[in-house]
Scaffold this motif. Structure first.
Motif, PDB file in Angstrom:
ATOM      1  N   ILE A  12     -80.448  41.523 -62.881  1.00 39.55           N
ATOM      2  CA  ILE A  12     -79.935  41.961 -61.580  1.00 39.55           C
ATOM      3  C   ILE A  12     -78.502  42.451 -61.722  1.00 39.55           C
ATOM      4  CG2 ILE A  12     -79.263  41.158 -59.276  1.00 39.55           C
ATOM      5  CD1 ILE A  12     -81.729  39.226 -59.483  1.00 39.55           C
ATOM      6  N   TYR A  13     -77.703  41.707 -62.473  1.00 37.22           N
ATOM      7  CA  TYR A  13     -76.304  42.083 -62.657  1.00 37.22           C
ATOM      8  C   TYR A  13     -76.179  43.475 -63.281  1.00 37.22           C
ATOM      9  CZ  TYR A  13     -71.412  42.033 -63.973  1.00 37.22           C
ATOM     10  OH  TYR A  13     -70.090  42.361 -64.107  1.00 37.22           O
ATOM     11  N   ASP A  46     -51.776  43.686 -69.307  1.00 43.04           N
ATOM     12  CA  ASP A  46     -52.094  42.257 -69.199  1.00 43.04           C
ATOM     13  C   ASP A  46     -53.164  42.014 -68.140  1.00 43.04           C
ATOM     14  OD1 ASP A  46     -50.379  41.448 -71.207  1.00 43.04           O
ATOM     15  OD2 ASP A  46     -48.752  40.890 -69.826  1.00 43.04           O
ATOM     16  N   TYR A  47     -53.082  42.742 -67.031  1.00 40.08           N
ATOM     17  CA  TYR A  47     -54.105  42.635 -65.990  1.00 40.08           C
ATOM     18  C   TYR A  47     -55.479  43.029 -66.549  1.00 40.08           C
ATOM     19  CZ  TYR A  47     -57.052  43.897 -62.089  1.00 40.08           C
ATOM     20  OH  TYR A  47     -58.119  44.012 -61.243  1.00 40.08           O
ATOM     21  N   TYR A  48     -55.533  44.144 -67.263  1.00 40.34           N
ATOM     22  CA  TYR A  48     -56.811  44.590 -67.830  1.00 40.34           C
ATOM     23  C   TYR A  48     -57.319  43.623 -68.898  1.00 40.34           C
ATOM     24  CZ  TYR A  48     -57.047  48.872 -65.209  1.00 40.34           C
ATOM     25  OH  TYR A  48     -57.169  49.768 -64.190  1.00 40.34           O
ATOM     26  N   LYS A  53     -61.289  39.765 -70.359  1.00 37.44           N
ATOM     27  CA  LYS A  53     -61.601  38.437 -70.871  1.00 37.44           C
ATOM     28  C   LYS A  53     -62.499  37.675 -69.903  1.00 37.44           C
ATOM     29  CE  LYS A  53     -59.583  34.202 -72.769  1.00 37.44           C
ATOM     30  NZ  LYS A  53     -60.892  33.736 -73.060  1.00 37.44           N
ATOM     31  N   ALA A  54     -62.213  37.767 -68.608  1.00 40.70           N
ATOM     32  CA  ALA A  54     -63.040  37.089 -67.609  1.00 40.70           C
ATOM     33  C   ALA A  54     -64.481  37.601 -67.653  1.00 40.70           C
ATOM     34  CB  ALA A  54     -62.446  37.268 -66.219  1.00 40.70           C
ATOM     35  N   SER A  55     -64.643  38.914 -67.772  1.00 46.97           N
ATOM     36  CA  SER A  55     -65.991  39.495 -67.829  1.00 46.97           C
ATOM     37  C   SER A  55     -66.732  39.081 -69.089  1.00 46.97           C
ATOM     38  CB  SER A  55     -65.916  41.023 -67.768  1.00 46.97           C
ATOM     39  OG  SER A  55     -65.402  41.444 -66.537  1.00 46.97           O
ATOM     40  N   THR A  56     -66.075  39.200 -70.225  1.00 42.89           N
ATOM     41  CA  THR A  56     -66.754  38.849 -71.473  1.00 42.89           C
ATOM     42  C   THR A  56     -67.000  37.347 -71.564  1.00 42.89           C
ATOM     43  OG1 THR A  56     -64.659  38.906 -72.672  1.00 42.89           O
ATOM     44  CG2 THR A  56     -66.012  40.889 -72.758  1.00 42.89           C
ATOM     45  N   ASP A  57     -66.084  36.529 -71.032  1.00 48.39           N
ATOM     46  CA  ASP A  57     -66.320  35.082 -71.002  1.00 48.39           C
ATOM     47  C   ASP A  57     -67.541  34.754 -70.143  1.00 48.39           C
ATOM     48  OD1 ASP A  57     -64.133  34.652 -72.634  1.00 48.39           O
ATOM     49  OD2 ASP A  57     -62.870  33.787 -71.042  1.00 48.39           O
ATOM     50  N   PHE A  58     -67.686  35.463 -69.030  1.00 43.25           N
ATOM     51  CA  PHE A  58     -68.849  35.267 -68.155  1.00 43.25           C
ATOM     52  C   PHE A  58     -70.143  35.560 -68.919  1.00 43.25           C
ATOM     53  CE2 PHE A  58     -71.902  37.412 -65.301  1.00 43.25           C
ATOM     54  CZ  PHE A  58     -72.286  36.324 -64.533  1.00 43.25           C
ATOM     55  N   PHE A  59     -70.190  36.716 -69.582  1.00 51.41           N
ATOM     56  CA  PHE A  59     -71.395  37.062 -70.334  1.00 51.41           C
ATOM     57  C   PHE A  59     -71.639  36.089 -71.484  1.00 51.41           C
ATOM     58  CE2 PHE A  59     -70.580  41.512 -68.714  1.00 51.41           C
ATOM     59  CZ  PHE A  59     -71.612  41.467 -67.802  1.00 51.41           C
ATOM     60  N   THR A  60     -70.581  35.714 -72.169  1.00 52.16           N
ATOM     61  CA  THR A  60     -70.708  34.751 -73.269  1.00 52.16           C
ATOM     62  C   THR A  60     -71.311  33.451 -72.759  1.00 52.16           C
ATOM     63  OG1 THR A  60     -68.858  35.712 -74.480  1.00 52.16           O
ATOM     64  CG2 THR A  60     -69.428  33.430 -75.004  1.00 52.16           C
ATOM     65  N   GLY A  86     -69.065  46.037 -73.350  1.00 48.98           N
ATOM     66  CA  GLY A  86     -68.789  47.369 -73.883  1.00 48.98           C
ATOM     67  C   GLY A  86     -69.939  48.336 -73.642  1.00 48.98           C
ATOM     68  N   ALA A  87     -71.151  47.835 -73.805  1.00 52.59           N
ATOM     69  CA  ALA A  87     -72.325  48.691 -73.583  1.00 52.59           C
ATOM     70  C   ALA A  87     -72.414  49.121 -72.123  1.00 52.59           C
ATOM     71  CB  ALA A  87     -73.602  47.961 -74.006  1.00 52.59           C
TER      72      ALA A  87
END
Length: 126
Positions: A12-13, A46-48, A53-60, A86-87
């Motif tokens: 869904i995401y 730093d914001y990006y 990091k928040a997005s990749t931590d979520f997926f991880t 990245g994909a």
């Protein structure tokens, strides 16, 4: 696997992420413009970094949870999270530059790589 909630949610995401940005070209333009400015501004960068990091931590964490509940058996949940983010961004850029592509078909193709492949490696914790 009995519990497919992690990958059902991820499916869904993926669709919603692609649809959200393709349907908002003005906001996406702002994102790209501000990203180019971030290369010149440590504060903006730093914001990006934090956002990325928040997005990749979520997926991880999703890939790790899939491992924990026996839904998958991937060897490196962190690299799965990083490369999925990245994909998604790469496919988003492709969809923006190729507006005749069908978002649902593209999402299905991504699912075959990131979800179906992982389900195929599912282990039974019985």
């Amino acid at each position: 696997c009995a519990n497919e909630s992690v990958f059902a949610g991820l499916s869904i995401y993926i669709r919603e992420y692609l649809k959200y940005w393709v349907e908002r070209p003005r906001q996406l333009s702002f994102f790209f413009l501000s990203m180019s400015k971030a290369l010149e501004s440590e504060i903006l960068m730093d914001y990006y970094r934090d956002s990325s990091k928040a997005s990749t931590d979520f997926f991880t964490s999703l890939f790790q949870k899939a491992n924990d509940i026996g839904e998958a058996n991937n060897q490196d949940p962190e690299i799965m999270g990083i490369t999925l983010m990245g994909a998604l961004d790469g496919v988003l850029t492709y969809l923006i530059t190729n507006p005749n592509e069908d978002i649902d078909i593209m999402a299905e193709r991504l699912e075959k790589i990131w979800i179906d492949k992982e389900r195929g490696e599912c282990i039974d914790k019985g």
